[in-house]
Structure formats: structure tokens, C-alpha cells
Design an enzyme around this catalytic site. Structure first.
Site, PDB file in Angstrom:
ATOM      1  N   SER A 124      39.320 -13.122  19.579  1.00 20.03           N
ATOM      2  CA  SER A 124      39.976 -11.822  19.761  1.00 20.03           C
ATOM      3  C   SER A 124      39.612 -10.840  18.662  1.00 20.03           C
ATOM      4  CB  SER A 124      41.500 -12.031  19.774  1.00 20.03           C
ATOM      5  OG  SER A 124      42.185 -10.789  19.650  1.00 20.03           O
ATOM      6  N   GLU A 126      41.624  -9.004  17.344  1.00 25.14           N
ATOM      7  CA  GLU A 126      42.744  -9.005  16.395  1.00 25.14           C
ATOM      8  C   GLU A 126      42.399  -9.804  15.132  1.00 25.14           C
ATOM      9  OE1 GLU A 126      45.883  -7.626  16.300  1.00 25.14           O
ATOM     10  OE2 GLU A 126      45.438  -6.413  18.064  1.00 25.14           O
ATOM     11  N   TYR A 148      49.215 -14.248  15.214  1.00 27.94           N
ATOM     12  CA  TYR A 148      48.294 -14.392  16.348  1.00 27.94           C
ATOM     13  C   TYR A 148      46.846 -14.267  15.883  1.00 27.94           C
ATOM     14  CZ  TYR A 148      45.655 -13.086  20.520  1.00 27.94           C
ATOM     15  OH  TYR A 148      44.696 -13.019  21.515  1.00 27.94           O
TER      16      TYR A 148
END
Length: 323
Positions: A124, A126, A148
Site C-alpha cells: 500500500s 500508506e 496499518y
């Protein structure tokens, strides 16, 4: 002989689009689902008679081993995760178990049961968090800003580790934000399009959001699953950033969505501190050069087309539920 694909997280947004693509490509498709008292198959109901669902869990190593023994897949797509960033602050340990250690459990099962299978890990954007360079490429250092993001970084590096240590065909797709009408309503993009549809139909009066100035590189999930598949068709395993190369703010998304239904967003949108993250990720932008050059991948749906698609789908859905 038909290729066999196993998709963890098949009931999610990406899993449902990937299952459709693999069926089109002639695969025998298996989906891993967790045992649950409330099973949600809404996103795959239209293809449920063409796929094979099996129960197993990222938290249970033996269930993964038994699943791979039964299926003997040629490709494994690990899309399952605790994927909603704000929730990762409330459940950081569980997020680590699913989104980080869960990857190791799948890789261990693949290594022992079907080491010749090709493995895809859903990494990801992120992971970049507090970005150290813009745009972000495959070599940009990670600086995650949420449990996360940290868990995804672990999953990414453990995939690299298994590839280099055990000679597995294991790759990671570092996907930037990808949305669709199948996105959960807890995610900001779908929260916006659902809110716009409700306001337009007279079912709501306002829309409360967090940081309007965060920028993301948004694309259509249906395009991005093709990049996942292409990664597993390459002669050698490698990691790829997947994105559009264009960043938009949450404000841009809001403006486009409201304009599509002929409304002025400033009359309806309010900022609510409850939706501000403890540590914000301000600006994510993909360097898509490698995916374009090596995979020959390009997104077919642009930002405006994506927003309009999602708003139209939510209006249609709400009209049906009203009628």
C-alpha cells in the site's frame, strides 16, 4: 490445463474485481472466506456460481496449509487485511496480526505446500506515510504513519525476504488509492459519493468530513487488479508501484462529486475533528514509470470519470432501495 487462482479477501472491493478478471482470463477461481456469523457476499453475488469459496483464516496457520493442499493453486493473491486506516488506531494489535503476520502465514503455507505457485502481496502507498520524496517510486523509503501502514510495510518486506531467501515467485504491488462503487462506505471517497447521493435525493442535509487538504493519487479499482495479474505473468518476480501519477485533494473529490449533481458543496460540507487522524498522511503521488514500461499498464478511468461513476452508482442504489 486451467490455471487455478486463490484469492484471499475475495469478498472485498479488489477481490471481487480480480475474480471477474481471472474468470475472463479462463482461470478456475477459489476465494478464501472467514467463518463468520454474518457473511457478506454482496460484491461477488453476481459471480458466486462461477467461483469456489473455501473457509480459512489468516490467523490460523493450519487452515491455510489445508486450503493450499486441497486447491494446489498456480497463483495466490493475498488481498485480505484489516484495511481501514482509522480502525487500525483502535485495533493496532489485530491489524498487525492480519495485515502483517498474516502475510507470513500465507507465505509459509506456500513455501511448504506449493512453492512453485506465484504469490502476489497487496502492499500500500500508506507505507510511504510522511513522504521522503515526491513522487513515490519502488525505491522511495517507507515512513508509515499508522498501525496499518506499519503492518503493510512488514508484509511488504517479508514478501521480499521470502523471494530472496527461498526463491519464491513472490511480488508486491504498491497500490495507491483505488476506489469504485464497491468501496466500503467507511472510506472517505465512498462516504462522499454516498453523502452527495443522499443530499441530492433529499435523504440527508449535510456531510461531515475530516481533513479536506489531504492529497491522494486516486484511480479505479477495476483497472488496478489488472496490474496485479500482470505482475504474476512476468518472467521474473519484481515489485511495482501502481497509480495514475496525478494527485487530487479530498476537496477536489468533494467539489467534483457535488458539481456532478449540480450542487454547491460549500453549502453542505462541514469539517468534523472526529475524522482527523492522529498522524496525517498529507500527500501521496505515484511514480508509475516502471509499471507503464515493464507491465505496459495504464489506467483506463480518469479521476473525474471515477467520481461520476461512484456518484451515479450511489444515486441508483438509493433510488432502488427507496422504491
Amino acid at each position: 490445463m486451467k490455471k487455478k487462482a486463490l484469492i484471499t479477501g475475495i469478498t472485498g472491493q479488489d477481490g471481487s474485481y480480480l475474480a471477474e478478471l481471472l474468470l475472463q482470463e479462463g482461470y478456475e477461481v477459489y476465494g478464501m472466506v472467514r467463518r463468520s456469523s454474518t457473511e457478506t457476499f454482496e460484491r461477488i453475488n453476481h459471480i458466486k456460481d462461477r467461483i469456489n469459496l473455501r473457509q480459512a483464516d489468516l490467523l490460523d496457520q493450519l487452515s491455510l496449509v489445508e486450503l493450499l493442499k486441497e486447491i494446489k493453486p498456480t497463483e495466490v493473491y493475498n488481498l485480505a487485511a484489516m484495511s481501514f486506516v482509522p480502525t487500525s488506531w483502535n485495533q493496532p494489535v489485530l491489524t498487525g496480526e492480519f495485515t502483517g503476520i498474516g502475510v507470513t502465514r500465507v507465505l509459509e503455507a506456500v513455501r511448504h505446500i506449493c512453492p512453485e505457485a506465484r504469490f502476489y502481496q497487496a502492499s500500500s502507498s500508506e507505507m510511504y506515510g510522511k513522504v521522503l520524496e515526491t513522487p513515490q517510486s519502488e525505491t522511495t523509503p517507507f515512513y508509515p504513519r499508522s498501525p496499518y501502514g506499519v503492518a503493510k510495510a512488514y508484509g511488504h518486506y517479508i514478501t521480499v525476504n521470502y523471494r530472496e531467501s527461498y526463491n519464491l515467485f513472490a511480488v508486491s504491488g504498491i497500490l495507491f488509492n483505488h476506489e469504485s462503487p464497491r468501496r466500503g462506505t467507511e472510506f472517505v471517497t465512498r462516504k462522499i459519493t454516498d453523502g452527495v447521493a443522499r443530499i441530492k435525493l433529499g435523504l440527508a442535509k449535510d456531510l461531515r468530513l475530516g481533513n479536506l487538504d489531504s492529497h491522494r493519487d486516486w484511480g479505479f479499482a477495476g483497472d488496478y487488479v489488472r496490474a496485479m495479474w500482470l505482475m504474476l505473468q512476468q518472467p521474473t518476480p519484481d515489485d511495482f508501484v501502481v497509480g495514475t501519477g496525478i494527485a487530487h485533494s479530498v476537496r477536489d473529490f468533494v467539489t467534483t462529486a457535488f458539481e456532478h449533481v449540480g450542487l454547491d458543496w460549500q453549502k453542505y460540507v462541514a469539517t468534523d475533528p472526529r475524522f482527523i487522524r492522529p498522524a496525517e498522511v498529507e500527500f501521496l503521488l505515484a511514480n508509475k514509470t516502471k509499471a507503464e514500461t515493464v507491465l505496459k499498464w495504464k489506467p483506463a478511468v480518469d479521476f473525474t470519470g471515477l467520481v461520476k461513476m461512484m456518484v451515479d452508482a450511489d444515486i441508483e442504489r438509493l433510488k432502488k432501495s427507496k422504491g
